[in-house]
Write an enzyme that holds these catalytic residues in place. Sequence first.
Site, PDB file in Angstrom:
ATOM      1  N   HIS A  39       0.825  -1.204   0.000  1.00  0.00           N
ATOM      2  CA  HIS A  39       0.000   0.000   0.000  1.00  0.00           C
ATOM      3  C   HIS A  39       0.860   1.255   0.000  1.00  0.00           C
ATOM      4  CE1 HIS A  39      -2.932   2.844   2.115  1.00  0.00           C
ATOM      5  NE2 HIS A  39      -3.527   2.534   0.969  1.00  0.00           N
ATOM      6  N   ARG A  40       0.788   2.007  -1.109  1.00  0.00           N
ATOM      7  CA  ARG A  40       1.634   3.199  -1.294  1.00  0.00           C
ATOM      8  C   ARG A  40       3.100   2.829  -1.103  1.00  0.00           C
ATOM      9  NH1 ARG A  40      -2.200   7.059   2.533  1.00  0.00           N
ATOM     10  NH2 ARG A  40      -4.152   6.162   1.775  1.00  0.00           N
ATOM     11  N   GLU A  66       0.888  -0.615  -4.980  1.00  0.00           N
ATOM     12  CA  GLU A  66      -0.301   0.231  -5.069  1.00  0.00           C
ATOM     13  C   GLU A  66       0.134   1.685  -4.940  1.00  0.00           C
ATOM     14  OE1 GLU A  66      -3.677   2.636  -3.507  1.00  0.00           O
ATOM     15  OE2 GLU A  66      -1.758   2.186  -2.517  1.00  0.00           O
ATOM     16  N   ASP A  68      -1.173   6.118  -5.903  1.00  0.00           N
ATOM     17  CA  ASP A  68      -2.257   7.063  -6.176  1.00  0.00           C
ATOM     18  C   ASP A  68      -1.781   8.094  -7.189  1.00  0.00           C
ATOM     19  OD1 ASP A  68      -4.021   6.160  -3.816  1.00  0.00           O
ATOM     20  OD2 ASP A  68      -2.132   6.688  -2.831  1.00  0.00           O
ATOM     21  N   HIS A  81      -1.249  10.795  -2.598  1.00  0.00           N
ATOM     22  CA  HIS A  81      -2.580  10.358  -2.177  1.00  0.00           C
ATOM     23  C   HIS A  81      -3.555  11.501  -1.974  1.00  0.00           C
ATOM     24  CE1 HIS A  81      -5.689   9.264   0.800  1.00  0.00           C
ATOM     25  NE2 HIS A  81      -5.712   8.116   0.150  1.00  0.00           N
ATOM     26  N   GLU A 140      -4.513   3.895  -8.428  1.00  0.00           N
ATOM     27  CA  GLU A 140      -5.806   4.518  -8.171  1.00  0.00           C
ATOM     28  C   GLU A 140      -5.844   5.917  -8.774  1.00  0.00           C
ATOM     29  OE1 GLU A 140      -8.715   6.163  -4.584  1.00  0.00           O
ATOM     30  OE2 GLU A 140      -7.007   4.883  -4.065  1.00  0.00           O
ATOM     31  N   LYS A 142      -7.159   9.259  -8.374  1.00  0.00           N
ATOM     32  CA  LYS A 142      -7.700  10.001  -7.242  1.00  0.00           C
ATOM     33  C   LYS A 142      -8.423  11.265  -7.713  1.00  0.00           C
ATOM     34  CE  LYS A 142      -7.010   9.292  -3.480  1.00  0.00           C
ATOM     35  NZ  LYS A 142      -7.694   8.458  -2.459  1.00  0.00           N
ATOM     36  N   ASP A 267      -0.005  -1.786   4.483  1.00  0.00           N
ATOM     37  CA  ASP A 267       1.115  -0.877   4.771  1.00  0.00           C
ATOM     38  C   ASP A 267       2.356  -1.630   5.197  1.00  0.00           C
ATOM     39  OD1 ASP A 267      -0.405   1.384   4.272  1.00  0.00           O
ATOM     40  OD2 ASP A 267      -0.904   1.735   6.376  1.00  0.00           O
TER      41      ASP A 267
END
Length: 272
Positions: A39-40, A66, A68, A81, A140, A142, A267
């Site tokens: 995640h990120r 992943e 954003d 993000h 993603e 955003k 994370d």
Amino acid sequence: MKFTTAIWNWIYLSGARKGWAQKKIKSSSQFHEPIKIGHRGAAGYCPENTFASFHKALQMGVDYLELDIQMTKDGELVVIHDATVNRTTNGKGKVKDFTLKEIQSLDAGFWFDPEFKGETIPSFSEFLDMFADKAGILLEIKNPHLYPGIEEKVANELLLKGLTNQEHSKVIVQSFDQNSLIKFHQLLPSIPLGVLVKKYSGQRITDKELVSYASYATFINPKITMVNQRLIKRIHQHGFHSFIWTIRKKHEVNYMKQLHVDGIISDFPDFL
């Protein structure tokens, strides 16, 4: 799970609903472990959405990164993000009010820990150049309402980097904005899409909603607070796969595995 050709074959055979693959998919229950998604990057250990974070996630063995995507004043795609730079840099203001040069002059690491001083906000192009051949990409889109034309920008960048081949695609695009996903599907039907879902307590994804997603989406990706055995079963029964976000505790990982979810976004990639 190592990042192998078998994973890509599974994703490919899963197929986007239109024009991506016609073969029958395999049941997720045939796989011993869910797909590992950072995640990120590895946001529990490094400043999110930075090169340091993505490198850390790779070191921890993720299958997918992943990230954003938002857009600057001069129409450049950047990896961040929030709609503002306030939380994750030493600057203040809206992403859309900075040029690429201005936003990359900000420090995106010191807020997390002084050892990361000097980390910057990557452009999407820089991210792809560095990581597209190292892991899958779960991106993603955003706040698309803030950035008219962002779908075309993302699609063009993927085309430019040669990442839209139907047989070897390593990219999944997701968003909360269904109109944005539909628009992106029209631009690049070869890229599988995921609907991000966050419901309030007591609410559920209805069968009507699931049916409505079928014309363009391959993944239904709910927040962990929504997830139970019944929901995952219904998602699979409707022919979708599911990536669950965001896992931050080890016991949550074990529960997700028991439910046979298809991927876990965390994370802390070493938990997976």
